[in-house]
Design an enzyme around this catalytic site. Sequence first.
Site, short mmCIF file in Angstrom:
data_model
loop_
_atom_site.label_atom_id
_atom_site.label_comp_id
_atom_site.label_asym_id
_atom_site.label_seq_id
_atom_site.Cartn_x
_atom_site.Cartn_y
_atom_site.Cartn_z
CG ASN A 109 -2.10 -0.82 1.13
OD1 ASN A 109 -2.48 -1.22 -0.15
ND2 ASN A 109 -2.73 -1.50 2.03
CD1 TRP A 263 9.41 4.40 -0.94
CD2 TRP A 263 10.72 2.84 -2.12
NE1 TRP A 263 10.52 4.94 -1.04
CE2 TRP A 263 11.47 4.27 -1.78
CE3 TRP A 263 11.17 1.90 -3.02
CZ2 TRP A 263 12.77 4.43 -2.39
CZ3 TRP A 263 12.80 2.13 -3.17
CH2 TRP A 263 13.42 3.25 -3.02
CG HIS A 293 4.72 -4.31 10.82
ND1 HIS A 293 4.50 -5.75 10.97
CD2 HIS A 293 3.47 -3.84 10.80
CE1 HIS A 293 3.04 -5.88 11.12
NE2 HIS A 293 2.28 -4.78 10.81
N1 CTP Z 1 4.07 -1.41 2.60
C1 CTP Z 1 5.28 -1.09 2.28
N2 CTP Z 1 5.75 0.19 2.45
C2 CTP Z 1 4.67 1.24 2.85
C3 CTP Z 1 3.55 0.62 3.10
C4 CTP Z 1 3.24 -0.75 3.04
O1 CTP Z 1 6.28 -1.67 1.96
N3 CTP Z 1 4.98 2.54 2.97
C5 CTP Z 1 3.73 -2.92 2.43
C6 CTP Z 1 3.88 -3.78 3.80
O2 CTP Z 1 4.55 -5.09 3.30
C7 CTP Z 1 2.59 -3.83 4.26
C8 CTP Z 1 1.76 -3.87 3.06
O3 CTP Z 1 2.49 -2.97 2.10
O4 CTP Z 1 2.36 -4.99 4.97
C9 CTP Z 1 0.49 -3.48 3.22
O5 CTP Z 1 0.26 -2.23 3.91
P1 CTP Z 1 -0.45 -1.80 5.09
O6 CTP Z 1 -1.92 -2.02 4.78
O7 CTP Z 1 -0.02 -0.48 5.79
O8 CTP Z 1 0.20 -3.13 6.14
P2 CTP Z 1 0.22 -3.70 7.61
O9 CTP Z 1 1.31 -4.71 7.50
O10 CTP Z 1 -1.05 -4.19 7.77
O11 CTP Z 1 0.53 -2.67 8.53
P3 CTP Z 1 -0.05 -2.80 10.05
O12 CTP Z 1 -0.07 -4.13 10.45
O13 CTP Z 1 0.82 -2.07 10.92
O14 CTP Z 1 -1.78 -2.22 9.77
#
Ligand code: CTP
Length: 319
Positions: A109, A263, A293
């Site tokens: 995302n 990213w 994370h």
């Molecule tokens: N991601 C990324 N860089 C970002 C945002 C997201 O590489 N700036 C990747 C991560 O692998 C992330 C995935 O896209 O797991 C989906 O994004 P998000 O919904 O924010 O991830 P979550 O892991 O669910 O974060 P959280 O558990 O904190 O909600």
Amino acid sequence: TGDNELSSRLMVNNSDKILGKVPTFFQHTVKGWRVNSSLVIMIRKDVLRFLDAERDVSVVKSSLKPGDIIHYVLERRRTLNVSRTLHSLLPDVSPMKNRRFRTCAVVGNSGILLNSGCGREIDDHDFVIRCNLAPLAEFSEDVGLRSDFTTMNPSVIQRAFGGLRNDTDRERFVHRLTALNESVLWIPAFMVKGGEKHVECVNDLILKNKLRVRTAYPSLRLVHAVRGYWLTNKINIKRPSTGLLMYTLATRFCDEIHLYGFWPFPKDSSGSPVKYHYYDKLKYRYFSNASPHRMPLEFKTLKALHSKGALKLTTSKCT
Ligand code: CTP
């Protein structure tokens, strides 16, 4: 020997401090990338020693009954009662049983997707995996519309749908799910306490509106197994992000895995700001100790796999 060989294949220098910096090791291009099929097969075999994604992708109906008590995966002392509604939405068999694809897209995302024009390329894959119910329609040029598998952390309900407390939020949510059609909706409902009311409300809405999404709820061992796999490859990730979980699961089903929207850095390679999510105003939480994370470490690992042809990581515009 297998273990050592693979570790050196995946190895990144864990002591590198890349937080907050644009990673200089990353070449901003995917030109000349080629899949390394023998490495893909080797990784699949190795992952299989820790988890069988076909099975661990979801708990099935026959393994639980209403009234059963589950210990949360990451908070063992806290428990959840399996409700009738939840039980009725467990799949009879794994939604990924016998499913194999030539190409899969795993879409993260990150704001790096904005103005990428990658929508059509993403939609062209045989199977498209997306995270956390991210909005698509308003961003379709950059992210595409197709979704075969969509994750939804219970926290998203609070963050993006106002806890489904009023009609407008509920309608917005139902609308989002309707657009997913028959996608798998993957809800990590058994990780930590706190989201059970949201999950119950989501499940009620799915039943009431006869939505066709196919719900799945990851097995209790999935996160530990994924962590174990990466740990034996010397990558210590306590709480794998959704994106890393999806890549790890996809190794079971996909011959070529292409990653977009990964990213975790506030600037792109030319120093311009990059949003944390392409669709909201959330800030970069992984700079604080509160973040569960280690996305920059994950990114570095994925980049190393990209260089070796195990997966393809796109962080530039699509042509
Ligand atoms: N991601 C990324 N860089 C970002 C945002 C997201 O590489 N700036 C990747 C991560 O692998 C992330 C995935 O896209 O797991 C989906 O994004 P998000 O919904 O924010 O991830 P979550 O892991 O669910 O974060 P959280 O558990 O904190 O909600």
